[in-house]
Write a protein that holds these residues in place. Structure first.
Motif, PDB file in Angstrom:
ATOM      1  N   ASP A 184       0.995   7.035   6.831  1.00  0.00           N
ATOM      2  CA  ASP A 184      -0.314   6.987   7.467  1.00  0.00           C
ATOM      3  C   ASP A 184      -1.308   7.843   6.680  1.00  0.00           C
ATOM      4  OD1 ASP A 184       0.569   5.412   9.666  1.00  0.00           O
ATOM      5  OD2 ASP A 184       1.401   7.219  10.598  1.00  0.00           O
ATOM      6  N   GLY A 185      -2.593   7.583   6.921  1.00  0.00           N
ATOM      7  CA  GLY A 185      -3.623   8.396   6.297  1.00  0.00           C
ATOM      8  C   GLY A 185      -3.907   7.985   4.871  1.00  0.00           C
ATOM      9  N   TYR A 186      -4.873   8.663   4.274  1.00  0.00           N
ATOM     10  CA  TYR A 186      -5.267   8.400   2.890  1.00  0.00           C
ATOM     11  C   TYR A 186      -4.928   9.612   2.037  1.00  0.00           C
ATOM     12  CZ  TYR A 186      -8.256   7.877  -1.228  1.00  0.00           C
ATOM     13  OH  TYR A 186      -8.716   7.807  -2.515  1.00  0.00           O
ATOM     14  N   TYR A 233       0.830  -1.204   0.000  1.00  0.00           N
ATOM     15  CA  TYR A 233       0.000   0.000   0.000  1.00  0.00           C
ATOM     16  C   TYR A 233       0.863   1.252   0.000  1.00  0.00           C
ATOM     17  CZ  TYR A 233      -4.397  -2.436   1.140  1.00  0.00           C
ATOM     18  OH  TYR A 233      -5.523  -3.229   1.119  1.00  0.00           O
ATOM     19  N   SER A 246      -3.272   4.823  -1.070  1.00  0.00           N
ATOM     20  CA  SER A 246      -4.518   4.233  -0.582  1.00  0.00           C
ATOM     21  C   SER A 246      -4.262   3.590   0.774  1.00  0.00           C
ATOM     22  CB  SER A 246      -5.058   3.210  -1.575  1.00  0.00           C
ATOM     23  OG  SER A 246      -4.150   2.140  -1.735  1.00  0.00           O
ATOM     24  N   SER A 247      -5.331   3.392   1.526  1.00  0.00           N
ATOM     25  CA  SER A 247      -5.155   2.948   2.912  1.00  0.00           C
ATOM     26  C   SER A 247      -5.807   1.597   3.166  1.00  0.00           C
ATOM     27  CB  SER A 247      -5.767   3.990   3.868  1.00  0.00           C
ATOM     28  OG  SER A 247      -5.781   3.488   5.189  1.00  0.00           O
ATOM     29  N   ASP A 306      -6.982   0.846   5.901  1.00  0.00           N
ATOM     30  CA  ASP A 306      -7.908   1.071   7.013  1.00  0.00           C
ATOM     31  C   ASP A 306      -9.367   0.932   6.608  1.00  0.00           C
ATOM     32  OD1 ASP A 306      -5.733   1.571   8.616  1.00  0.00           O
ATOM     33  OD2 ASP A 306      -5.831   3.743   8.388  1.00  0.00           O
ATOM     34  N   ARG A 358       3.102  -0.927   4.485  1.00  0.00           N
ATOM     35  CA  ARG A 358       2.815   0.479   4.203  1.00  0.00           C
ATOM     36  C   ARG A 358       3.696   1.336   5.101  1.00  0.00           C
ATOM     37  NH1 ARG A 358      -1.956   4.633   5.150  1.00  0.00           N
ATOM     38  NH2 ARG A 358      -1.980   5.641   3.108  1.00  0.00           N
TER      39      ARG A 358
END
Length: 350
Positions: free
Chosen positions: A309-311, A287, A290-291, A293, A306
């Motif tokens: 952090d975050g999108y 990743y 894109s996330s 999460d 990944r």
């Protein structure tokens, strides 16, 4: 009980929707589940034993065609559905069950669907952070579903059923052999290179595995064929015979059946990542912007790599050739180490 599902229009979403179907059958084994979806989804749905019938949705993604939706609804009215569950969030996706006058029409409120849905839920994204949780919650009374913590655990993950005869037939049709353990790689991504692990990283990882006795099959659509060719071109010449670019050369059902015969997968965040998870492959998921999460691979045999952090909503990366730097920074050795850890765990479990 007879249930109509208005299904999603993307490969990954359709695979993840099986968690809902499995949950509905667990709650009511006698339930009959029909899914209305684009006809290309049929190969995926046919490998879901919970689905009784697939009803082709002849209207393309994004098109309204109100008259045709009304006609479809009137035709379905005679079928006697007790409930419809609408998975997409658009207003138009709720029209067919409404025209069919199905007594209970369930879904998240989405695009102001008051009236079209009479069993609607108002989405609290923090309470249901995963798409699969939002799908499965629709199998239960809305009064029970205040958050994902109310869902029965563990969730029933997608599990596509592929028989060995189908896998063998797909191998024969494409002239493939399984004399070596096979790694599936899925180097494409719907929105271009920003979501892709660089082709040269794939080539470096693949080369090491071929040196250890593996072979590699590259999966993807026709538009992924060039990146597959780039990967093979970046391999040492003596390794190229053990890497086959299947992108654009398989029907979806063949891709599913072939993937089920592989030993493991390394993949970008893509629809085929969810297929690999659903056929039971140990997989390394890569990743970047894109996330994981929201739509992680639904399997207990995955390692997600990944580094941010975050999108980030990006279509073109900030690195060379449009790749995103966060994916460039995931080295081939990181992916190989994650794969080794997965396979070692699998050996211990067996």
């Amino acid at each position: 009980m007879k249930i109509l599902i208005i299904g999603p229009s993307w490969v990954g979403d359709m695979v993840m929707s099986q968690s809902l179907y499995r949950t509905l059958k667990a709650n009511n084994p006698a339930a009959s589940i029909d899914v209305m979806a684009p006809d290309w989804c049929r190969p995926i749905l046919s490998r879901m034993p919970e689905v009784s019938n697939v009803i082709a949705m002849p209207i393309g993604h994004g098109a309204l065609q109100l008259g045709l939706r009304r006609q479809l609804g009137k035709e379905l009215k005679q079928t006697g559905y007790d409930q419809a569950i609408v998975l997409p969030g658009s207003l138009k996706s709720a029209l067919v069950p409404w025209f069919a006058d199905i007594a209970k029409r369930t879904g998240w409120l989405g695009e102001m669907r008051y009236g079209l849905l009479n069993d609607y839920r108002k989405l609290d994204k923090a309470a249901f952070p995963l798409m699969v949780e939002r799908y499965v919650a629709l199998a239960f009374d809305k009064a029970e579903m205040t958050s994902a913590q109310a869902l029965p655990q563990p969730l029933l993950y997608p599990a596509l059923q592929v028989d060995s005869e189908s896998s063998q037939a797909a191998c024969q049709a494409l002239g493939l052999n399984q004399q070596r353990p096979t790694l599936a790689i899925c180097p494409g991504a719907e929105f271009g290179p920003a979501k892709r692990w660089p082709h040269y990283h794939y080539a470096a990882a693949v080369s090491q595995l071929i040196e250890k006795g593996w072979q590699v099959w590259i999966f993807g659509s026709g538009k992924d064929q060039p990146v597959g060719d780039e990967i093979i071109a970046a391999l040492p010449e003596q390794h190229r015979e053990h890497c086959v670019n299947l992108a654009g050369k398989t029907q979806l059902e063949q891709a599913v059946d072939l993937m089920a015969s592989c030993k493991a997968a390394i993949t970008n965040d893509s629809g085929l990542m969810h297929v690999a998870a659903a056929v039971g492959l140990p997989l390394v998921a890569l990743y970047g912007p894109s996330s994981p999460d929201f739509t992680p691979p639904l399997t207990h045999q995955a390692k997600v790599l990944r580094l941010i952090d975050g999108y980030l909503k990006v279509r073109k990366g900030d690195g060379e050739q449009g790749y995103h730097q966060s994916l460039i920074d995931i080295t081939p050795q990181m992916a190989l180490d994650a794969l080794d850890e997965l396979l070692a765990g699998q050996s211990c479990a067996s």
